[in-house]
Enzyme design. Structure first.
Site, PDB file in Angstrom:
ATOM      1  N   GLY A  56      35.215  16.421  63.275  1.00 58.47           N
ATOM      2  CA  GLY A  56      36.648  16.226  63.016  1.00 58.47           C
ATOM      3  C   GLY A  56      36.761  15.361  61.772  1.00 58.47           C
ATOM      4  O   GLY A  56      36.118  14.307  61.687  1.00 58.47           O
ATOM      5  N   VAL A  84      32.214  12.439  62.929  1.00 65.07           N
ATOM      6  CA  VAL A  84      33.288  12.129  61.983  1.00 65.07           C
ATOM      7  C   VAL A  84      32.929  12.704  60.610  1.00 65.07           C
ATOM      8  O   VAL A  84      31.881  12.394  60.049  1.00 65.07           O
ATOM      9  CB  VAL A  84      33.516  10.606  61.892  1.00 65.07           C
ATOM     10  CG1 VAL A  84      34.617  10.298  60.888  1.00 65.07           C
ATOM     11  CG2 VAL A  84      33.850  10.041  63.261  1.00 65.07           C
ATOM     12  N   LYS A  85      33.831  13.541  60.100  1.00 69.85           N
ATOM     13  CA  LYS A  85      33.585  14.174  58.801  1.00 69.85           C
ATOM     14  C   LYS A  85      34.294  13.351  57.725  1.00 69.85           C
ATOM     15  O   LYS A  85      35.494  13.067  57.830  1.00 69.85           O
ATOM     16  CB  LYS A  85      34.140  15.607  58.853  1.00 69.85           C
ATOM     17  CG  LYS A  85      33.417  16.579  57.974  1.00 69.85           C
ATOM     18  CD  LYS A  85      33.839  17.984  58.351  1.00 69.85           C
ATOM     19  CE  LYS A  85      33.409  18.994  57.350  1.00 69.85           C
ATOM     20  NZ  LYS A  85      34.008  20.302  57.614  1.00 69.85           N
ATOM     21  N   ILE A  86      33.519  13.000  56.714  1.00 70.61           N
ATOM     22  CA  ILE A  86      34.025  12.091  55.679  1.00 70.61           C
ATOM     23  C   ILE A  86      33.697  12.675  54.312  1.00 70.61           C
ATOM     24  O   ILE A  86      32.574  13.160  54.100  1.00 70.61           O
ATOM     25  CB  ILE A  86      33.357  10.704  55.879  1.00 70.61           C
ATOM     26  CG1 ILE A  86      34.008  10.022  57.083  1.00 70.61           C
ATOM     27  CG2 ILE A  86      33.436   9.842  54.639  1.00 70.61           C
ATOM     28  CD1 ILE A  86      33.507   8.649  57.367  1.00 70.61           C
TER      29      ILE A  86
END
Ligand code: G3P
Length: 218
Positions: A56, A84-86
């Site tokens: 996400g 966590v997509k950054i």
């Protein structure tokens, strides 16, 4: 090579999961916007369908490390499988480092060079996502980047998996598998294309016709 599905469409995820071919899911702001639904609700639903890493992304308008860290913690709290997509920026690396140290898995996205991938891995990323298709779009062979990253990660035994992203067609998939990529995240449309072959269709039709000639229709 494992497959993730690259979509925020819950029905597509259900179909692919029923085939037993996907080990995880990736989403991004464009895919979420396409669905027009509440992000956290969609992510929660996805965790109930697939028991594997679900990426996400932090909000597309969040560019500072502090904001990404706050949103990253919220995404991670949705479910133990959340990743966590950054985005690959300096602020993104700070956020990646902090979240990784807290035991939160991070997928650094929008990777277009081997050095970006190496930095992300050093910052603690569990995954890096090189974008093949978008490199092909500007006449640079995206698969070369995947090969280079795999080679570098192997040189140093880096504990970071490569997710081939921006996959547009079945040839990308074969190329990624030959390059030894860990994962390809694939749109549902491409998964369907991978299943098909005109000779399979012709074979099914012939078997049915031969059978019906002798036994008639059931
Ligand atoms: O995983 C990233 C992917 O969704 C981007 O794909 O086709 O928009 O370059 P594309």
């Amino acid at each position: 090579m494992k497959f993730f599905i690259d979509t925020a469409n819950v029905e597509e995820i259900r179909r692919a999961a029923a085939c037993g071919i996907i080990s995880g899911v990736t989403t991004n702001p464009s895919l979420i916007a396409k669905e027009g639904r509440d992000y956290a609700t969609v992510l929660k639903e996805i965790t109930e369908i697939v028991d594997g890493p679900i990426s996400g992304e932090v909000e597309a308008t969040t560019t500072d490390a502090e904001g990404m860290i706050r949103e990253g913690r919220e995404i991670a709290a949705i479910h133990k499988n959340m990743v966590v997509k950054i985005p690959m920026t300096e602020e993104g690396l700070i956020a990646c480092h902090t979240l990784s140290q807290e035991g939160i898995k991070v997928n650094v996205t929008l990777i277009f060079s081997a050095n970006q991938a190496l930095l992300a891995a050093r910052a603690g990323a569990a995954y890096v996502s090189p974008f093949l298709g978008r490199l092909d779009d500007i006449s640079y062979p995206g698969i070369d980047l995947v090969r280079t990253i795999e080679e570098i990660f192997m040189n140093y035994n880096l504990n970071c998996e490569v997710i081939c992203a921006s996959v547009r067609n079945p040839i990308h998939i074969t190329d990624c598998a030959l390059a030894g990529a860990d994962i390809a995240t694939v749109p549902y449309k491409v998964l369907k294309q991978m299943m098909l072959h005109p000779l399979t269709d012709a074979g099914i039709e012939k078997f049915a016709a031969d059978y019906q000639k002798v036994f008639g229709k059931e």
